[in-house]
Design a protein around this motif. Sequence first.
Motif, PDB file in Angstrom:
ATOM      1  N   CYS A  64    -105.559  54.888  95.685  1.00  0.00           N
ATOM      2  CA  CYS A  64    -104.210  54.566  95.220  1.00  0.00           C
ATOM      3  C   CYS A  64    -103.206  54.685  96.363  1.00  0.00           C
ATOM      4  O   CYS A  64    -102.299  53.843  96.500  1.00  0.00           O
ATOM      5  N   GLN A 428    -112.127  52.635  85.062  1.00  0.00           N
ATOM      6  CA  GLN A 428    -111.021  51.811  85.555  1.00  0.00           C
ATOM      7  C   GLN A 428    -109.832  51.827  84.602  1.00  0.00           C
ATOM      8  O   GLN A 428    -108.674  51.781  85.045  1.00  0.00           O
ATOM      9  N   ARG A 432    -105.927  53.356  85.762  1.00  0.00           N
ATOM     10  CA  ARG A 432    -104.612  52.717  85.694  1.00  0.00           C
ATOM     11  C   ARG A 432    -103.533  53.694  85.250  1.00  0.00           C
ATOM     12  O   ARG A 432    -102.394  53.616  85.698  1.00  0.00           O
TER      13      ARG A 432
END
Length: 711
Positions: A64, A428, A432
Motif C-alpha cells: 500500500c 483482497q 481494500r
Amino acid sequence: MSGAALGIEIVVVFFLALSLLHRYGDFKKQQRMVLFGTLLAWYLCFLIVFILPLDVSTTIYKQCKIDHEEQAAVPTVSPLPSNYTAANSSATPTKSVPKLCYKPWSYIPDGIMPVFWRVVYWTSQCLTWLLLPFMQSYARSGGFSITGKIKTALIENAIYYGTYLLIFGSLLIYVAVHPDWHLNWYELQTIGITAANTWGLFLLVLLLGYGLVEIPRSYWNASRHGHLLIKTYFKASKLMTEKADAEENLEDVMEEVRKVSESIKYNHPLRKYIDTILRKCPLDYQEKMGRNMDDYEDFDDKQNTYPSEKSLVKLHKQVIYAVQRHNRTRVQWQILLQQAIHLEDVAKNETSSAHQFVHSFPSSEPAGWFSRYVYTSTVEWYWECLVKRWFYRLLSVVLNLFSVAVVWSECTFFSTRPVLSLFAVFIQLAERDYNYLYIEMACFITIFFLCTCVYSTVFRIRVFNYYYLASHHQTDAYSLQFSGMLFCRLTPPLCLNFLGLIHMDSAISHQQKEQTAYTSIMGSMRVLSFIANGFYIYYPMLIVILCIATYFSLGTRCLNLLGFQQFMGDNEMTSDLIDEGKELIRREKRKRQRIEDGENRRREWKERYGNPREDFSARNRSSHEMKETSYSDSGNSSGGAVGAGGGRQAKYSRAGSRAERDCIELLQDAEPLDFNAETLTDDPLDAESGRHAGGRYLSMSSSRSRIFDDV
C-alpha cells in the motif's frame, strides 16, 4: 507496538509447544535429547504457523505504501464533470488525493522478518533431514558403543539422504547444463530449498487429498454414536490381534535373552553387553531372570559355544523393537478400551429419564472444581446425549465447505485475471478496507485447517499405526521424534502453497507485487522454470482425484480385496470382527468390575475392622503394660528386703515381657495359612510376576491383592 506482537507471539508459542509436549511426552522417563529435539521442532513449526499471518499483513501494508508513493509521484487529474460547459470554464479540474495507508497493529519493522525466517527455516531443515532421523535411528540401534550406534544410524538413514541428494543432484545438473545460467551460492541455495519443497509438496498433496474428505466425515460419523461404537468394536478386535502378536513376540525374545544370559557368566567378556540388554527389558522379566543369576561359575570356551558380538547387537535391536511394540499396543488398547466404555455409557444414558450422566467406572481421581460446579452430571448428560451430536454435525458441514473451498482454490490459484481462488478473493476484499485483523485471522484459520488435514492423516491411516500421539504422557520417544520430523518437513511447503492460494507468491502468480519475507528467503523459483511453472501449479490439481477416491473409499475397498481387513459395513468378515470386539470389551469390563469390587470390599473391611495385625499388637502391648504395672505395685507394697527382690522381680518381668514380645512378633510374621505350594517352579519365566519361587509365604510378598483374586 512496533515488533511487540512478534515478541509476544514468540513467547506464547514457546509455552504452547512446551505444554503440548508435557501433555504427550514424559519429562521424568524420556531422554533429555529426545525431549529437546521434539520441543525445538514443534516450536519452530508453530512459529511458522503463527508468525506467517503477521508477515502477510505487513507485506500488504508495504505494498500500500508503494502504491501510495507511486500515485503521489505521478499526479493524476480527475475527470471533468458531466455538466462542464464553456460558461464555467474558469473552474479547473482538481487532482485526486491518494488513499491513505493505515499501519497494522502487528507491524514488524524492516530487516527483522528476513533474518527471523532464515533462522527458523534452516534450523527446521537441519532438524528434519539430519538430526531427528539420526537421533531416531541412534536410539533404536542395537549397538553397544557410540561408534556402532552412529554407523547403524547412518546406514538406516541412507535412504532419506539418498532421496534428498537425488532430487538435489537432478536439479543441479539441470541448472549446470543450461547455457544461460551460472551457478553461484544463491542459486545453489535456491536449488536446495526447491528440492526440499518439492519432496514436501509431493507428500503434502497425497495427505491433503485424504484429509480434506476424511476429517469432515469423521466428525459426521462421530455424531452417530451407534456407528462409532460398532467401528470401535472393529478396531478393538484388530488391535487385540496385534497386541497378542506383540506379547508373543516379546515372550519369544525374552526367552532368547534368558538363554543367552544363562550361558554367559559374570566373568565373561561379553557379560557387559548382556547387562545392557537386560536393562532394556521390562521390569517383571528382569526380576524373573535375576533369580537364577547367583551362580559365579567360570566359563569354559572349549566346552560351550557363546554368541558373537554381532549376534548380541541383533538381539539388542530385537529387544528394543519388541518392548517398543508391546508398549505401543498396550497404550493403544487402553485408549481404545476407554473410548468403547465411554460410548457404551453414552448409549445407556440416552434413554435415562433422570438426565444425569452415570459412568460405569467412575474416575478414581478426586473431582476438581470444574466438575463439581460447572461440568456436573446434568450438564454432562445434555452435552454427551444431545448437544454434542448436533455440534459435530454443524462442525462437519462447516469443514465440508472449507474443504470445497480448498479444492477449488488449489485447482484455480494460478488464475490471476480473473481471480478464481476463493482465499485470494477474501484477502483482497479485506485489503481494500485495511482490515488487518481479519486478514491475520483468515490466514491463521486456513493454515491451521490445512495442517490439521495433513498431520492427522498420518496418525489416522492404518499403515501409519506404528506411530501415535497419546495424551497423559503415554507417547513413546519414537513417535515424538517422528512427529517433530514430519512437522518440520511438511510445514514450510504447506505455508508456501498457502501463499500461492492467496496470490502472495510472485513465482506462481507472476505479479509484480511486494513479496513476503517468507517467500524472499525461499529464493526465486524462476531459476527452475519447469518447477515453478509446471509442478507447483499442476500437481496440486491431483487433490481432486484423491478426494473422489477417498469419498468412495476406493483405497479401503482395494485393501479389503487384497486381504487386509478394513471396516466395511456390508461385509461378513467385518460383522465377525465386530462381534469379537464386542466380546473383548465385555470381558475387559468384567475384569475391571471384579477388580473394583475387590477394592471396595477391601476398603469396607478396613473401615469396619481396621488392621487386625495392628489391633493384635496393640492388645499385646497393653496386656504387657498391665502386667508390668501389677508387678511393680506388688513390689512397692512389700518390705525393704522384699523390695529389693521385688525390684529383681520387676526386672525379670520386663525381660520376660521382651522375650514374649519377640516370640509374638515371630508368630505374627509366620502365617502358614497363606502358604501356596503351587508357586514352586523350576523355570522362573513360567512363574507369574507377582509370585515368588521356592516355597515362600504369600504374606511376605509385596503384592497383597492376589489373596483376594478368588473372592
